[in-house]
Scaffold this active site. Structure first.
Site, PDB file in Angstrom:
ATOM      1  N   ALA A  57      -1.356   6.345   0.475  1.00  8.49           N
ATOM      2  CA  ALA A  57      -2.635   5.659   0.673  1.00  8.49           C
ATOM      3  C   ALA A  57      -2.792   5.247   2.130  1.00  8.49           C
ATOM      4  CB  ALA A  57      -2.723   4.435  -0.227  1.00  8.49           C
ATOM      5  N   LEU A 113       0.876  -1.172   0.000  1.00  6.93           N
ATOM      6  CA  LEU A 113       0.000   0.000   0.000  1.00  6.93           C
ATOM      7  C   LEU A 113       0.913   1.221   0.000  1.00  6.93           C
ATOM      8  CD1 LEU A 113      -3.075   0.450   0.061  1.00  6.93           C
ATOM      9  CD2 LEU A 113      -2.928   0.655   2.547  1.00  6.93           C
ATOM     10  N   ASP A 114       0.750   2.095  -0.997  1.00  6.95           N
ATOM     11  CA  ASP A 114       1.625   3.261  -1.142  1.00  6.95           C
ATOM     12  C   ASP A 114       1.599   4.137   0.114  1.00  6.95           C
ATOM     13  OD1 ASP A 114       2.247   2.481  -3.699  1.00  6.95           O
ATOM     14  OD2 ASP A 114       0.756   3.771  -4.659  1.00  6.95           O
ATOM     15  N   PRO A 115       2.687   4.850   0.403  1.00  4.25           N
ATOM     16  CA  PRO A 115       2.708   5.747   1.569  1.00  4.25           C
ATOM     17  C   PRO A 115       1.584   6.786   1.566  1.00  4.25           C
ATOM     18  CG  PRO A 115       4.936   5.425   0.770  1.00  4.25           C
ATOM     19  CD  PRO A 115       4.028   4.769  -0.230  1.00  4.25           C
TER      20      PRO A 115
END
Length: 326
Positions: free
Chosen positions: A52, A48-50
């Site tokens: 997000a 999960l991207d930072p």
């Protein structure tokens, strides 16, 4: 004077369904959870991207053996697309590369949804972890190299318009493995002729887990330390950084979901204690019971409700492939 050996950590097993905050990377989150539990082993099921927030399932101990089953599960995201700008990263992190004064009407956005539902071809973002000739696409993109990423099939179970405003639209999508929500925003913006990028992204489900399983960092720290307020060391990359203090892990361990929850997608076979012992030694056993399947490519064997093994059933016999500690 001999070197002091590193502590291996606790052999704790289970799933921690973290509500990851914005600004924290997935690797950083795993490190934090591993330290809080003083766990011997940890890993996550899907980056999960930072930028997000939301669901990051983290496996501890024996649960790491079930990570592929969670990675393959359907995911649900709630996200906001800001119209009028396309960015290099397809989210707020990158600079603007294209812009438009046009803004889409709600009817135009709704009319576009069927095109992005079902099995579609999707090109991942330039800044993604896709490997191109052995290199990560984001590394090539950061070096300024043009990245030719081939389109690939992904599955969108549903794409719903939740709320529409003049300059943005809120969506909810249920999708399969490998889908990039940032690509959805980019492609819809291009189709609407106004460009778009992700302004906010939150993952709210990763099958089989739901929002009811969410645990926050604050809840974990309260369960782990209570009123003591212990501080995490500067480097929390393994359990050896944990303080040499007597710790009661009862409260924090209670926040874990059982390892077997990740295998709800498989046929469940109840076996005896004697059969469990044989399976843990790598031996096949005959499956008994009127409702037991005769054939199955994958099944889950349990004894007294505890996970024993994943294996195949062939001609009424369970053959273990992956065994779990008792």
């Amino acid at each position: 004077m001999g070197r002091r050996g590193k502590k291996k950590g606790r052999p704790i097993s289970g799933w921690l369904v973290l509500d990851k905050p914005v600004g924290m990377g997935s690797t950083e989150a795993v490190s934090k959870i591993k330290w809080l539990f003083q766990a011997e082993k940890a890993g996550h099921a899907g980056t999960l991207d930072p930028l997000a927030s939301g669901m990051l399932p983290i496996a501890l101990g024996e649960a790491t053996k079930t990570v592929p089953y969670v990675q393959d599960g359907a995911k649900i995201y709630r996200f906001i697309v800001a119209w009028g700008e396309e960015r290099s990263t397809d989210d707020l992190e990158g600079p603007v590369t294209k812009s438009s004064d046009e803004r889409p009407a709600e009817a135009d956005v709704r009319a576009l949804l069927p095109k992005y539902t079902g099995i579609i071809m999707q090109t991942p973002p330039q800044f993604s972890a896709i490997k191109i000739a052995g290199e990560r696409a984001y590394d090539l993109a950061r070096d300024g190299e043009p990245v030719d990423i081939p389109a690939r099939e992904v599955e969108i179970g549903r794409l719903d318009l939740v709320e529409h405003a003049a300059d943005h639209t809120i969506f909810e999508v249920e999708c399969g493995k490998g889908t990039y929500v940032r690509s959805l925003a980019r492609d819809m913006g291009r189709d609407l002729g106004c460009f778009g990028h992700i302004a906010e992204l939150r993952r709210i489900e990763v099958e089989p887990f739901t929002q009811e399983d969410f645990v926050t960092i604050a809840e974990l720290e309260a369960a782990r330390f209570g009123e003591r307020g212990d501080e995490e060391p500067d480097t929390a990359d393994d359990a050896s950084d944990a303080p040499d203090l007597p710790v009661d892990f009862t409260a924090i361990d209670a926040l874990l979901v059982d390892t077997s929850a990740a295998l709800d997608c498989l046929p469940q076979i109840a076996i005896s204690d004697d059969a469990a012992t044989k399976i843990r030694l790598g031996n096949p056993v005959i499956i008994r019971g009127r409702d037991a399947p005769v054939e199955a490519e994958e099944a889950c064997a349990t004894a007294r409700g505890k996970l024993v093994a994943i294996g195949a059933i062939e001609q009424g016999m369970f053959k273990p492939k992956r065994v779990f500690a008792g």
